[in-house]
Write an enzyme that holds these catalytic residues in place. Structure first.
Site, PDB file in Angstrom:
ATOM      1  N   GLN A 290      15.596 -29.397  43.134  1.00 44.36           N
ATOM      2  CA  GLN A 290      14.449 -28.845  42.212  1.00 44.36           C
ATOM      3  C   GLN A 290      13.025 -28.925  42.771  1.00 44.36           C
ATOM      4  O   GLN A 290      12.323 -28.367  42.305  1.00 44.36           O
ATOM      5  CB  GLN A 290      14.521 -29.882  41.103  1.00 44.36           C
ATOM      6  CG  GLN A 290      14.483 -31.301  41.595  1.00 44.36           C
ATOM      7  CD  GLN A 290      15.262 -32.175  40.620  1.00 44.36           C
ATOM      8  OE1 GLN A 290      14.745 -32.534  39.460  1.00 44.36           O
ATOM      9  NE2 GLN A 290      16.419 -32.760  40.928  1.00 44.36           N
TER      10      GLN A 290
ATOM     11  N   THR B 148       2.640 -33.365  43.738  1.00 42.55           N
ATOM     12  CA  THR B 148       3.691 -34.258  43.437  1.00 42.55           C
ATOM     13  C   THR B 148       4.416 -33.252  42.264  1.00 42.55           C
ATOM     14  O   THR B 148       3.919 -33.010  41.251  1.00 42.55           O
ATOM     15  CB  THR B 148       3.424 -35.481  42.877  1.00 42.55           C
ATOM     16  OG1 THR B 148       4.601 -35.968  42.358  1.00 42.55           O
ATOM     17  CG2 THR B 148       2.500 -35.409  41.663  1.00 42.55           C
TER      18      THR B 148
ATOM     19  N   ASP C  29       6.210 -34.876  40.438  1.00 41.74           N
ATOM     20  CA  ASP C  29       6.658 -35.762  39.125  1.00 41.74           C
ATOM     21  C   ASP C  29       5.418 -35.661  38.233  1.00 41.74           C
ATOM     22  O   ASP C  29       5.504 -36.233  37.207  1.00 41.74           O
ATOM     23  CB  ASP C  29       6.649 -37.212  40.023  1.00 41.74           C
ATOM     24  CG  ASP C  29       7.787 -37.481  40.732  1.00 41.74           C
ATOM     25  OD1 ASP C  29       8.949 -36.998  40.333  1.00 41.74           O
ATOM     26  OD2 ASP C  29       7.895 -38.117  41.743  1.00 41.74           O
TER      27      ASP C  29
ATOM     28  N   MET D 156      15.184 -35.534  38.757  1.00 42.71           N
ATOM     29  CA  MET D 156      14.202 -36.380  39.318  1.00 42.71           C
ATOM     30  C   MET D 156      13.349 -37.005  38.156  1.00 42.71           C
ATOM     31  O   MET D 156      12.853 -36.331  37.480  1.00 42.71           O
ATOM     32  CB  MET D 156      13.397 -35.609  40.538  1.00 42.71           C
ATOM     33  CG  MET D 156      14.438 -35.788  41.701  1.00 42.71           C
ATOM     34  SD  MET D 156      13.602 -34.854  43.301  1.00 42.71           S
ATOM     35  CE  MET D 156      14.733 -35.219  44.499  1.00 42.71           C
TER      36      MET D 156
END
Length: 413
Positions: A300, A144, A146, A190
């Site tokens: 990105q 991920t 994130d 993000m």
């Protein structure tokens, strides 16, 4: 070999793509092809949906060179999905179908490459197979951008995205400073609930030119404080560059970009977007200054041309360790990373975590890494992320363009 289990394996990719998720898949595929007890290697077309639809690619029939190119091929080469599986104790329809497919192809190993929700899927399948009596070993391979998977120091995909974001913020800042007129630039990055990606803009500020202000979703956003921050810096410099996480929210939990929310993904998560434009309009109305809103959006996620070699190597390692661990008897685990430092040098070591301890938990940026003013991150974040973005890959090229993997994707019968 102790606990030897002979049979085929399936590798599936799930969730959002990254610059290095294919390196993890290649780590699984290559290691599985070289394993004596894994008889066949299948790639699930579009994640768990490929299993449910009996659409599996026979990876044994792929050219070895094309498979090796997965190390530098962005996105999810096998195809991905966002598919929410029900609790098997409530509705076991999908699980019975998965068991049917596993039995059809004698699948004894299942590897699922993804983030929080993917680990939940892998955990549910693992528990169902154990309950059903079908001997099969399930392993999660982390992925991920994130960087919010619980229990691991960092996730494959994050470092390359961070490197792309930092570089882009440096370039945008250079561009924004060309003219002698005043300008405010707002960059949307993000990150729904965790601000690791937006925080990466700090690298641009530390090592060249980057955002004056950074706002993360770990702390509440206040519009009046934001306007005051922007006005103060504009009065000082005549230029302002701001990095904002798409998931910044007010004290009541409402997303600042909520008016722009158009839908949710398959797991009920809001699909955010348009925050930079929203903030730009507000700042323009309040200041009368030229304001530009920039959304990095999908760029990105898969910037393989700016990938971190460290990230690529660790992504491959995660897939390799998943297969080796499963062959040695492990199941119901996710491969995770731990950080070690010796002689001042960073080293990554792997460990295994129970899937039940990882699924559906989110790791946030430590509050101690966010300044008291809630508009910047500290140097502690830079110290954390800097070792992860190191190394420039030697990308295979064709006529000066990237040469990505071209798989035959022959369906299993």
């Amino acid at each position: 070999m102790a606990n030897e289990l002979v049979g085929a394996c399936i590798i599936g990719q799930s969730g959002g793509p990254t610059a290095v998720i294919n390196a993890s898949a290649y780590g699984v595929i290559k290691t599985a092809l070289e394993s004596d007890c894994i008889t066949r290697v299948y790639g699930a077309a579009h994640g768990i949906k490929g299993v449910l639809n009996d659409k599996l690619y026979d990876m044994n029939q792929e050219d070895a060179y094309e498979l090796s190119l997965m190390m530098h091929t962005p996105s999810s080469e096998l195809g991905s999905c966002r598919y929410k599986m029900a609790d098997p104790d409530v509705d076991d329809t999908d699980y019975k179908r998965i068991l049917e497919i596993f039995q059809k192809y004698n699948v004894r190993y299942f590897f699922y490459n993804g983030g929080n929700d993917s680990m939940d899927t892998c955990d549910k399948i693992s528990r169902f197979m154990a309950k059903s009596g079908w001997e099969c070993r399930e392993m999660g391979v982390p992925k991920t951008i994130d960087n919010d998977l619980y229990g691991t120091d960092h996730c494959p995909g994050f470092a390359s995205a961070a490197k792309y974001i930092a570089t882009s913020c440096m370039e945008i800042t250079k561009d924004a400073c060309v003219y002698d007129n005043g300008q405010i630039t707002i960059i949307e990055i993000m990150g729904r609930h965790a601000g690791w990606l937006a925080a990466s803009a700090k690298l641009a500020d530390t090592f060249g030119s980057g955002p004056d202000l950074i706002y993360l979703p770990e702390v509440d956003f206040d519009m009046e404080s934001f306007i005051a921050d922007v006005k103060r810096i504009y009065d000082e410099k005549g230029k302002v560059v701001v990095a904002v996480s798409e998931g910044i929210h007010y004290a009541d939990g409402t997303f600042v970009a909520e008016a722009k929310t158009s839908a949710t993904d398959g797991f009920g998560h809001a699909q955010l977007g348009g925050l930079a434009s929203t903030l730009a309009n507000i700042v323009r109305e309040r200041s009368g200054v030229k304001v530009r809103g920039i959304e990095l959006s999908l760029l990105q996620r898969c910037g393989a041309h700016l990938a971190s070699q460290t990230d690529i190597d660790e992504a491959f390692l995660a897939g390799k360790v998943a297969v080796e661990s499963a062959v040695n008897g492990e199941t119901g685990k996710m491969v995770a990373f731990a950080r070690e430092t010796s002689d001042g040098n960073y080293h990554c070591v792997t460990k295994l975590l129970p899937l039940t301890s990882v699924a559906n938990f989110e790791k946030k940026v430590p509050l101690g890494w966010i300044t008291p003013e809630k508009n910047q991150v500290t140097d502690a974040f830079v110290e954390y992320v800097l070792p992860l973005i190191q190394g420039e890959p030697r990308l295979p090229l064709e006529h000066s363009l990237p040469r990505y993997a071209r798989l035959k994707k022959i369906l299993a019968k």
